[in-house]
Design a protein around this motif. Structure first.
Motif, short mmCIF file in Angstrom:
data_model
loop_
_atom_site.label_atom_id
_atom_site.label_comp_id
_atom_site.label_asym_id
_atom_site.label_seq_id
_atom_site.Cartn_x
_atom_site.Cartn_y
_atom_site.Cartn_z
N GLN A 193 -24.65 -15.63 -11.24
CA GLN A 193 -25.12 -14.29 -10.86
C GLN A 193 -25.50 -13.49 -12.09
N LYS A 194 -24.66 -13.55 -13.11
CA LYS A 194 -24.92 -12.78 -14.33
C LYS A 194 -26.23 -13.20 -14.98
N ARG A 195 -26.46 -14.52 -15.08
CA ARG A 195 -27.70 -15.01 -15.68
C ARG A 195 -28.91 -14.57 -14.88
N TYR A 196 -28.85 -14.73 -13.56
CA TYR A 196 -30.00 -14.40 -12.71
C TYR A 196 -30.26 -12.90 -12.72
N LEU A 197 -29.20 -12.11 -12.69
CA LEU A 197 -29.36 -10.65 -12.69
C LEU A 197 -29.97 -10.19 -14.00
N ASN A 198 -29.51 -10.72 -15.11
CA ASN A 198 -30.10 -10.37 -16.40
C ASN A 198 -31.57 -10.77 -16.46
N ASP A 199 -31.89 -11.93 -15.91
CA ASP A 199 -33.29 -12.37 -15.87
C ASP A 199 -34.14 -11.43 -15.02
N LEU A 200 -33.62 -11.01 -13.87
CA LEU A 200 -34.36 -10.09 -12.99
C LEU A 200 -34.61 -8.75 -13.69
N LYS A 205 -38.43 -5.32 -16.03
CA LYS A 205 -38.28 -4.19 -16.97
C LYS A 205 -37.54 -3.01 -16.31
N ILE A 206 -36.39 -3.34 -15.74
CA ILE A 206 -35.58 -2.36 -15.03
C ILE A 206 -34.48 -1.83 -15.94
N GLU A 207 -34.26 -0.53 -15.91
CA GLU A 207 -33.13 0.06 -16.61
C GLU A 207 -32.00 0.24 -15.60
N SER A 208 -30.99 -0.62 -15.69
CA SER A 208 -29.89 -0.59 -14.72
C SER A 208 -29.01 0.63 -14.95
N SER A 209 -28.55 1.23 -13.85
CA SER A 209 -27.64 2.38 -13.94
C SER A 209 -26.20 1.94 -14.17
N MET A 210 -25.94 0.64 -14.10
CA MET A 210 -24.60 0.11 -14.28
C MET A 210 -24.61 -0.99 -15.33
N GLU A 211 -23.54 -1.10 -16.09
CA GLU A 211 -23.42 -2.20 -17.03
C GLU A 211 -23.23 -3.49 -16.24
N GLU A 213 -22.21 -6.39 -17.01
CA GLU A 213 -20.95 -7.10 -17.26
C GLU A 213 -19.78 -6.53 -16.47
N SER A 214 -19.93 -5.30 -15.96
CA SER A 214 -18.82 -4.67 -15.25
C SER A 214 -18.83 -4.94 -13.75
N LEU A 215 -19.85 -5.65 -13.24
CA LEU A 215 -20.02 -5.81 -11.81
C LEU A 215 -19.07 -6.83 -11.21
N THR A 216 -18.65 -6.56 -9.97
CA THR A 216 -17.92 -7.56 -9.21
C THR A 216 -18.91 -8.51 -8.55
N LYS A 217 -18.40 -9.55 -7.93
CA LYS A 217 -19.26 -10.52 -7.26
C LYS A 217 -20.10 -9.87 -6.18
N ASN A 218 -19.47 -9.01 -5.37
CA ASN A 218 -20.20 -8.34 -4.30
C ASN A 218 -21.21 -7.34 -4.84
N GLU A 219 -20.84 -6.61 -5.90
CA GLU A 219 -21.77 -5.65 -6.50
C GLU A 219 -22.99 -6.36 -7.07
N ALA A 220 -22.75 -7.48 -7.74
CA ALA A 220 -23.86 -8.24 -8.31
C ALA A 220 -24.78 -8.74 -7.21
N MET A 223 -26.88 -5.88 -5.95
CA MET A 223 -27.91 -5.49 -6.91
C MET A 223 -29.05 -6.50 -6.93
N ILE A 224 -28.72 -7.76 -6.89
CA ILE A 224 -29.76 -8.80 -6.85
C ILE A 224 -30.64 -8.63 -5.61
N ASP A 225 -30.02 -8.44 -4.47
CA ASP A 225 -30.77 -8.26 -3.22
C ASP A 225 -31.67 -7.03 -3.30
N HIS A 226 -31.14 -5.94 -3.87
CA HIS A 226 -31.91 -4.70 -3.97
C HIS A 226 -33.12 -4.87 -4.88
N ILE A 227 -32.92 -5.54 -6.01
CA ILE A 227 -34.03 -5.73 -6.95
C ILE A 227 -35.11 -6.61 -6.32
#
Length: 236
Positions: A193-200, A205-211, A213-220, A223-227
């Motif tokens: 999830q972390k790799r894919y989210l960073n790639d997305l 070129k999105i500026e995330s409002s959340m760090e 590295e701090s995301l839980t599995k569900n939060e990640a 966020m992936i679905d939203h992006i």
């Protein structure tokens, strides 16, 4: 009840499953006297919503370099020990702490007195029994309203006024009762999830409002679905 921990939190929102703690304020009261205090800003590892800054006065600069949620909550749990809690709408504050405690694999079952519940019984005819309204009624100082420590102190003072006026005839109102709030542990996001989210984020070129590295599995996952829904998938 004259031995307790008066508690208040400031948070980034109203949903303990999704929002984060910004500030913890507490007073340890033993035999009616304040014996110790606990107050700390908390780095939520996300951008603070503008409305929250307007309400509390807490800015991004104020939380930078401050303890993260895990450490701040650990500190409070040590401070609180086995004492009951007191607060205005205390289940709200407890729910945020319970989420963090469960994620830390720490048992956090508490009894508490809720000054909001007492105020509702004592003043059924008032249009509002909010902390602001009750402090106004009893002329409790509110110079620093919506800051955790000051709200915790205001709740303690409100409790004393309520007890003086209603405690003798209605002592059962002031008995600590178990706080019931069920929580499931939130697992950290997976390496995939972390790799894919960073790639997305980089690809779009999105500026995330959340760090990230701090995301839980569900939060990640959310966020992936939203992006993907907003910007689309990565075109190879």
């Amino acid at each position: 009840m004259n031995t307790f921990v008066a508690l208040d939190l400031e948070t980034t929102g109203l949903r303990p499953k999704y929002d984060r703690i910004l500030e913890i304020g507490a007073l340890k009261v033993v035999d009616g006297e304040v014996k110790d205090t606990y107050k700390t800003f908390v780095n939520p590892r996300m951008k603070i919503p503008r409305l929250i800054t307007e309400l509390t006065g807490i800015t991004q600069e104020m939380v930078e370099g401050q303890p993260q949620q895990e450490d701040a909550v650990k500190g409070f749990l040590d401070f609180c020990s086995d004492l009951p809690l007191l607060g205005h709408n205390i289940l709200f504050d407890y729910s945020f702490l319970k989420h963090q405690a469960v994620n830390l694999s720490v048992t956090f079952e508490k009894q508490a007195v809720d000054t909001l519940a007492v105020a509702r019984r004592a003043f059924p005819g008032l249009p509002s029994r909010s902390l602001e309204s009750m402090c106004s009624y009893y002329a409790i100082d509110r110079e620093h309203a919506h800051r955790a420590y000051d709200d915790a102190r205001a709740s303690m003072e409100l409790y004393r006024y309520l007890w003086e006026e209603f405690g003798e005839k209605n002592s059962s109102w002031f008995e600590a009762k178990p706080l019931i709030y069920k929580v499931k542990r939130q697992n950290p996001m997976t390496p995939a999830q972390k790799r894919y989210l960073n790639d997305l984020v980089k690809y779009h070129k999105i500026e995330s409002s959340m760090e990230i590295e701090s995301l839980t599995k569900n939060e990640a996952s959310r966020m992936i679905d939203h992006i993907i829904l907003t910007h689309g998938r990565i075109e190879r």
